[in-house]
Design a protein around this motif. Structure first.
Motif, PDB file in Angstrom:
ATOM      1  N   ALA A 144      13.776 -41.350 -29.362  1.00 28.01           N
ATOM      2  CA  ALA A 144      12.371 -41.564 -29.706  1.00 28.01           C
ATOM      3  C   ALA A 144      11.576 -41.521 -28.403  1.00 28.01           C
ATOM      4  CB  ALA A 144      12.183 -42.909 -30.399  1.00 28.01           C
ATOM      5  N   PRO A 145      10.858 -40.429 -28.135  1.00 31.13           N
ATOM      6  CA  PRO A 145      10.129 -40.336 -26.876  1.00 31.13           C
ATOM      7  C   PRO A 145       8.932 -41.275 -26.831  1.00 31.13           C
ATOM      8  CG  PRO A 145       9.558 -38.497 -28.286  1.00 31.13           C
ATOM      9  CD  PRO A 145      10.666 -39.234 -28.980  1.00 31.13           C
ATOM     10  N   GLN A 146       8.749 -41.873 -25.687  1.00 27.86           N
ATOM     11  CA  GLN A 146       7.564 -42.689 -25.430  1.00 27.86           C
ATOM     12  C   GLN A 146       6.800 -42.004 -24.304  1.00 27.86           C
ATOM     13  OE1 GLN A 146       6.711 -47.329 -25.509  1.00 27.86           O
ATOM     14  NE2 GLN A 146       8.037 -46.835 -23.799  1.00 27.86           N
ATOM     15  N   TRP A 147       5.667 -41.412 -24.677  1.00 25.99           N
ATOM     16  CA  TRP A 147       4.903 -40.617 -23.722  1.00 25.99           C
ATOM     17  C   TRP A 147       3.905 -41.482 -22.983  1.00 25.99           C
ATOM     18  CZ3 TRP A 147       7.083 -35.973 -23.532  1.00 25.99           C
ATOM     19  CH2 TRP A 147       7.696 -35.471 -24.688  1.00 25.99           C
ATOM     20  N   HIS A 148       3.807 -41.283 -21.684  1.00 23.18           N
ATOM     21  CA  HIS A 148       2.828 -41.999 -20.873  1.00 23.18           C
ATOM     22  C   HIS A 148       1.927 -40.955 -20.230  1.00 23.18           C
ATOM     23  CE1 HIS A 148       5.223 -45.710 -21.251  1.00 23.18           C
ATOM     24  NE2 HIS A 148       6.268 -44.923 -21.078  1.00 23.18           N
TER      25      HIS A 148
ATOM     26  N   VAL B 224      15.233 -46.438 -18.178  1.00 20.47           N
ATOM     27  CA  VAL B 224      15.107 -45.243 -17.348  1.00 20.47           C
ATOM     28  C   VAL B 224      13.816 -44.509 -17.694  1.00 20.47           C
ATOM     29  CG1 VAL B 224      16.114 -42.992 -16.810  1.00 20.47           C
ATOM     30  CG2 VAL B 224      17.592 -44.997 -17.083  1.00 20.47           C
ATOM     31  N   ILE B 225      13.109 -44.089 -16.668  1.00 24.63           N
ATOM     32  CA  ILE B 225      11.857 -43.366 -16.885  1.00 24.63           C
ATOM     33  C   ILE B 225      11.908 -42.055 -16.094  1.00 24.63           C
ATOM     34  CG2 ILE B 225      10.717 -44.661 -15.015  1.00 24.63           C
ATOM     35  CD1 ILE B 225       8.116 -44.398 -16.654  1.00 24.63           C
ATOM     36  N   TRP B 226      11.543 -40.968 -16.770  1.00 23.11           N
ATOM     37  CA  TRP B 226      11.594 -39.636 -16.167  1.00 23.11           C
ATOM     38  C   TRP B 226      10.185 -39.092 -15.926  1.00 23.11           C
ATOM     39  CZ3 TRP B 226      15.781 -36.562 -14.746  1.00 23.11           C
ATOM     40  CH2 TRP B 226      17.045 -37.071 -15.061  1.00 23.11           C
ATOM     41  N   VAL B 227       9.971 -38.538 -14.751  1.00 23.84           N
ATOM     42  CA  VAL B 227       8.740 -37.829 -14.414  1.00 23.84           C
ATOM     43  C   VAL B 227       9.057 -36.338 -14.393  1.00 23.84           C
ATOM     44  CG1 VAL B 227       7.075 -37.336 -12.583  1.00 23.84           C
ATOM     45  CG2 VAL B 227       7.685 -39.704 -13.113  1.00 23.84           C
ATOM     46  N   VAL B 228       8.272 -35.549 -15.138  1.00 21.16           N
ATOM     47  CA  VAL B 228       8.501 -34.110 -15.239  1.00 21.16           C
ATOM     48  C   VAL B 228       7.216 -33.380 -14.874  1.00 21.16           C
ATOM     49  CG1 VAL B 228       9.168 -32.206 -16.754  1.00 21.16           C
ATOM     50  CG2 VAL B 228      10.211 -34.469 -17.062  1.00 21.16           C
ATOM     51  N   CYS B 229       7.272 -32.540 -13.841  1.00 21.22           N
ATOM     52  CA  CYS B 229       6.082 -31.783 -13.436  1.00 21.22           C
ATOM     53  C   CYS B 229       6.489 -30.616 -12.551  1.00 21.22           C
ATOM     54  CB  CYS B 229       5.078 -32.684 -12.716  1.00 21.22           C
ATOM     55  SG  CYS B 229       5.600 -33.224 -11.072  1.00 21.22           S
TER      56      CYS B 229
ATOM     57  N   VAL C 130      14.915 -45.147 -27.288  1.00 27.76           N
ATOM     58  CA  VAL C 130      13.621 -44.852 -26.681  1.00 27.76           C
ATOM     59  C   VAL C 130      13.837 -44.262 -25.291  1.00 27.76           C
ATOM     60  CG1 VAL C 130      11.458 -45.832 -25.825  1.00 27.76           C
ATOM     61  CG2 VAL C 130      12.450 -46.674 -27.966  1.00 27.76           C
ATOM     62  N   ILE C 131      13.132 -43.183 -25.012  1.00 24.74           N
ATOM     63  CA  ILE C 131      13.183 -42.585 -23.677  1.00 24.74           C
ATOM     64  C   ILE C 131      11.754 -42.446 -23.161  1.00 24.74           C
ATOM     65  CG2 ILE C 131      13.307 -40.253 -24.706  1.00 24.74           C
ATOM     66  CD1 ILE C 131      14.760 -39.410 -22.097  1.00 24.74           C
ATOM     67  N   ASP C 132      11.526 -42.966 -21.964  1.00 20.79           N
ATOM     68  CA  ASP C 132      10.190 -42.946 -21.371  1.00 20.79           C
ATOM     69  C   ASP C 132       9.991 -41.666 -20.576  1.00 20.79           C
ATOM     70  OD1 ASP C 132       8.845 -45.699 -21.829  1.00 20.79           O
ATOM     71  OD2 ASP C 132      10.913 -46.193 -21.295  1.00 20.79           O
ATOM     72  N   LEU C 133       8.929 -40.932 -20.904  1.00 20.12           N
ATOM     73  CA  LEU C 133       8.654 -39.644 -20.282  1.00 20.12           C
ATOM     74  C   LEU C 133       7.216 -39.596 -19.777  1.00 20.12           C
ATOM     75  CD1 LEU C 133      10.338 -37.486 -23.055  1.00 20.12           C
ATOM     76  CD2 LEU C 133      11.196 -37.737 -20.725  1.00 20.12           C
ATOM     77  N   ILE C 134       7.064 -39.223 -18.532  1.00 17.27           N
ATOM     78  CA  ILE C 134       5.742 -39.019 -17.942  1.00 17.27           C
ATOM     79  C   ILE C 134       5.675 -37.558 -17.537  1.00 17.27           C
ATOM     80  CG2 ILE C 134       4.206 -39.604 -16.051  1.00 17.27           C
ATOM     81  CD1 ILE C 134       5.161 -42.393 -16.137  1.00 17.27           C
TER      82      ILE C 134
ATOM     83  N   GLU D 132       5.420 -49.735 -16.104  1.00 24.69           N
ATOM     84  CA  GLU D 132       6.461 -50.727 -15.809  1.00 24.69           C
ATOM     85  C   GLU D 132       5.866 -52.115 -15.633  1.00 24.69           C
ATOM     86  OE1 GLU D 132      10.133 -48.731 -13.590  1.00 24.69           O
ATOM     87  OE2 GLU D 132       8.245 -48.408 -12.514  1.00 24.69           O
ATOM     88  N   ARG D 133       4.742 -52.211 -14.934  1.00 22.37           N
ATOM     89  CA  ARG D 133       4.095 -53.518 -14.745  1.00 22.37           C
ATOM     90  C   ARG D 133       3.707 -54.148 -16.073  1.00 22.37           C
ATOM     91  NH1 ARG D 133       1.076 -50.935 -10.657  1.00 22.37           N
ATOM     92  NH2 ARG D 133      -0.742 -50.938 -12.034  1.00 22.37           N
TER      93      ARG D 133
END
Length: 217
Positions: free
Chosen positions: A54-58, A88-93, A27-31, A80-81
């Motif tokens: 397996a992407p987990q989209w937020h 690991v969580i990635w922010v992409v913008c 699982v990879i967390d992606l925002i 996270e809360r």
């Protein structure tokens, strides 16, 4: 003598399974900021690392919050809360209109080594250009979109990203490295007209390599 076939990251899952055992996807967390970023990353995971992640989209919330770096960071903290992040969580913008939130990103990055970001100095189209036949370094998101559309006639924001574009990932990363000319680009803010997506790609490459070398027992 037949030419030896070059190993591709599409082969990353081959040889990592035992008979009757399927390795669970990581699982990879992606925002992400928008639909185009999500489409690109989904295609990257599907075609470069099939069956590995397996992407987990937020992306919950209003459209305005999705395009604001502050809104994306708020989502990261909330996820996270609530215990919805695996690690690991990635922010992409894009950096567009987000300079005012730069200090917030710096603080969030310092809070944990699991907090990562990959920003585009112009737009996701600026990164897509590096995959095409005639790459260039636009100075605005509008120019980037126009240049992509000239080479990829049916391109539209949010559309599905084809496998042929993902197959040029290594070349795009090489072009980015040449452009940086040895300069580091792993700070909070990307260098002018650059992309930090190679940082995320390098991370995924390494995670995939580790999984290949350490299949489940």
């Amino acid at each position: 003598m037949a030419k030896k076939r070059k190993t591709s990251w599409k082969d990353v899952g081959r040889g990592s399974r035992r008979t009757g055992v399927r390795q669970p996807r990581e699982v990879i967390d992606l925002i992400v900021e928008g639909a185009t970023e999500k489409a690109y990353l989904q295609a990257l995971l599907d075609h470069r690392y099939p069956g590995v992640f397996a992407p987990q989209w937020h992306r919950s919330g209003s459209a305005a919050s999705r395009t604001s770096l502050k809104g994306l960071l708020d989502k990261a903290r909330r996820a996270e809360r609530e215990g919805r992040c695996q690690g690991v969580i990635w922010v992409v913008c894009d950096v567009d209109k987000n300079e005012v939130h730069r200090e917030l990103l710096e603080k969030w990055r310092k809070d944990s080594p699991a907090h990562r970001s990959a920003l585009q100095a112009v737009s996701i189209e600026g990164w897509i250009l590096q995959h095409l036949t005639k790459p260039s370094r636009p100075t605005s998101s509008g120019e980037a979109l126009s240049l992509v559309s000239k080479q990829w006639e049916d391109y539209a924001k949010g559309r599905m990203i084809p496998a042929w574009l993902i197959e040029q990932t290594d070349e795009a990363c090489r072009r980015e490295s040449v452009f940086l000319d040895g300069a580091r680009n792993d700070g909070v803010w990307p260098m002018d007209r650059s992309s930090q997506l190679p940082l995320l790609i390098a991370y995924l490459d390494e995670q995939a390599r580790v999984r290949r070398q350490n299949p489940p027992g």
